[in-house]
Design a protein around this motif. Structure first.
Motif, PDB file in Angstrom:
ATOM      1  N   VAL A 110       4.022   6.851 -17.762  1.00 33.61           N
ATOM      2  CA  VAL A 110       3.244   5.926 -17.165  1.00 33.61           C
ATOM      3  C   VAL A 110       3.034   5.859 -15.777  1.00 33.61           C
ATOM      4  CG1 VAL A 110       4.309   3.207 -16.329  1.00 33.61           C
ATOM      5  CG2 VAL A 110       4.861   4.277 -18.437  1.00 33.61           C
ATOM      6  N   LEU A 153      -3.047   3.829 -17.454  1.00 37.65           N
ATOM      7  CA  LEU A 153      -2.244   1.966 -17.504  1.00 37.65           C
ATOM      8  C   LEU A 153      -2.317   2.173 -15.519  1.00 37.65           C
ATOM      9  CD1 LEU A 153       0.813   3.983 -19.155  1.00 37.65           C
ATOM     10  CD2 LEU A 153      -0.312   1.822 -19.884  1.00 37.65           C
ATOM     11  N   HIS A 154      -2.564   2.974 -15.067  1.00 37.28           N
ATOM     12  CA  HIS A 154      -2.926   2.128 -13.040  1.00 37.28           C
ATOM     13  C   HIS A 154      -4.204   1.623 -13.433  1.00 37.28           C
ATOM     14  CE1 HIS A 154      -0.311   5.221 -11.031  1.00 37.28           C
ATOM     15  NE2 HIS A 154      -0.282   5.704 -12.376  1.00 37.28           N
ATOM     16  N   LEU A 177      -2.713  -2.019 -15.280  1.00 35.36           N
ATOM     17  CA  LEU A 177      -1.896  -3.051 -14.604  1.00 35.36           C
ATOM     18  C   LEU A 177      -1.514  -3.176 -13.619  1.00 35.36           C
ATOM     19  CD1 LEU A 177       0.993  -1.388 -16.939  1.00 35.36           C
ATOM     20  CD2 LEU A 177      -0.811  -3.184 -17.965  1.00 35.36           C
ATOM     21  N   LYS A 178      -2.050  -2.037 -12.674  1.00 38.29           N
ATOM     22  CA  LYS A 178      -2.061  -2.567 -11.763  1.00 38.29           C
ATOM     23  C   LYS A 178      -2.452  -3.559 -10.568  1.00 38.29           C
ATOM     24  CE  LYS A 178       0.148   2.085  -9.012  1.00 38.29           C
ATOM     25  NZ  LYS A 178      -0.181   2.853  -7.924  1.00 38.29           N
ATOM     26  N   PHE A 229       2.521  -3.950 -13.539  1.00 41.87           N
ATOM     27  CA  PHE A 229       3.150  -1.718 -13.448  1.00 41.87           C
ATOM     28  C   PHE A 229       3.963  -1.989 -13.192  1.00 41.87           C
ATOM     29  CE2 PHE A 229       2.602   1.716 -11.264  1.00 41.87           C
ATOM     30  CZ  PHE A 229       2.573   2.930 -12.547  1.00 41.87           C
ATOM     31  N   ASP A 230       4.860  -2.640 -12.217  1.00 45.67           N
ATOM     32  CA  ASP A 230       5.767  -2.690 -10.952  1.00 45.67           C
ATOM     33  C   ASP A 230       6.839  -3.348 -12.218  1.00 45.67           C
ATOM     34  OD1 ASP A 230       4.918  -1.640  -9.295  1.00 45.67           O
ATOM     35  OD2 ASP A 230       5.763  -2.342  -7.903  1.00 45.67           O
TER      36      ASP A 230
END
Length: 393
Positions: free
Chosen positions: A186, A192-193, A196-197, A251-252
């Motif tokens: 992840v 994914l960055h 989702l970021k 993401f977080d």
């Protein structure tokens, strides 16, 4: 020109339970969002008030199949708060072990669903495969993979056998490398960055204003965790890290849950390796007149129970507040301004548990109560009877 409305739900692959959202959109952008609840009300509080204290624990652990430890632990703490009493250290360690096992399999459930929705079925399969290992541990310790029936006012119902501990430690050790692999996957994956970021950001101030809880708030930099702020169980007996990140995006929220699983494995191992001797049950005979509150850090955040006793063998009032009740309204801050394609993963990022949150009140437009609890039970029975007759039962 009329508004363009896009419905999500009440049944959707990423919504674990029925809930109905309406997105008002301008092109691909969400400009407003509203929701409708009430699909899953089960009257748990009223059921509890008709049971003896000991049996209420079995009902409240069915508020949520995933939080089947958080609710009974909060309830037993509320009952134990009514009068001064001390739960044995062995019972506290056992309670902590079961609660952290629940946290791991709950976070893995969420991670697998999120991976599936994002098109990362490898994450889905790895997460759910890993979840089987921790469910095996729970079965060894409690006899059940979910709904463990371990908690009771004054202690726990079942002791941990010393001969089971090595196998449990071996299974817990076996999942750590895969958890580390998932963490790296992840944290390092550029797709994914990109996906989702910066998506569904809940700022620190918004988390405070909405009184968000658990990983939802800790991902926004709010360093609050009941296990640290008001220690209970065995959490004060060891060193462990509260996971807090700063960006507040989806993401977080994923990162917080993954890192919390690593902490949970360490907590479980410490408790199993240092399980103290002693009794597991204070054997409460009577509950005095009074009021009590109990709260624990569930996988989704603080779970809160209020219990009032009149000195008989059952609660005269039992009130439950699940963490989703506080986290759900944050959709107003996180979804508006985002694209339609991101709306569902943002809604799912709080790991919602709607049936924990459902309430029913029937009033007219002037606020007058039209039906009380007994009326709703009567109407439900009448409808069930009509359905039974229509089906020829």
């Amino acid at each position: 020109m009329g508004k363009t409305i896009i419905p999500i739900g009440p049944y959707h692959p990423l919504l674990e339970e029925p809930e109905f959202f309406t997105l008002t959109v301008d092109g691909e952008t969400v400009v407003d969002i509203d929701m409708r609840m009430g699909y899953n009300h089960r009257g748990i509080e009223k059921l509890s008030e008709g049971l003896v204290f000991d049996n209420s624990t079995f009902v409240v652990e069915r508020i949520c199949g995933i939080c089947s430890t958080s609710h009974p632990w909060a309830f037993t703490r509320a009952v134990e708060d009514i009068f001064p009493m001390e739960v044995s250290m062995r019972a506290k360690y056992i309670r902590t072990i079961i609660a952290e096992g629940e946290r791991i399999h709950s976070h893995l459930l969420w991670l697998g669903l999120a991976g599936h929705f994002l098109g990362y079925n490898t994450v889905f399969m790895w997460s759910w495969k890993l979840r089987e290992e921790i469910l095996d541990v729970m079965e060894i310790l409690s006899g059940n993979r979910n709904s463990y029936a371990m908690f009771k006012p004054g202690g726990v119902r079942r002791d941990i056998n010393a001969e089971d501990i090595p196998l449990c430690l071996k299974k817990i050790d076996s999942i750590v490398p895969t958890l580390i692999m998932l963490k790296k996957a992840v944290l390092d994956d550029p797709v994914l960055h990109a996906r989702l970021k910066g998506v569904g950001v809940l700022s620190y101030q918004e988390a405070i204003d909405f009184s968000a809880l658990g990983p939802t708030s800790r991902a926004s930099g709010v360093a609050r965790d009941v296990r640290k702020d008001s220690p209970y169980g065995a959490y004060q007996e060891m060193d462990w890290n509260m996971i807090v990140t700063q960006n507040g995006d989806v993401f977080d929220k994923a990162v917080v849950r993954i890192l919390e699983m690593v902490e949970s494995t360490n907590i479980m191992k410490y408790c199993l390796e240092n399980l103290p001797d002693g009794e597991i049950d204070a054997c409460i005979k009577d509950v005095l007149v009074g009021e009590g509150i109990g709260y624990v850090e569930a996988p989704r955040g603080e779970t809160f129970h209020y219990v009032k006793s009149d000195g008989t063998n059952r609660p005269v009032r039992h009130k439950v507040r699940a963490p989703t009740f506080m986290n759900l309204p944050t959709y107003k801050a996180t979804v508006i301004g985002q694209t339609i394609s991101d709306a569902t993963i943002i809604l799912a990022a709080i790991d919602p548990c709607y049936c924990c949150t459902e309430r029913v009140a029937v009033k007219n437009d002037k606020g007058k109560m039209l039906y009380n609890g007994q009326d709703l039970v009567r109407l439900s029975r009448e409808k069930t009877e009509k359905m039974r007759q229509r089906m020829g039962g």
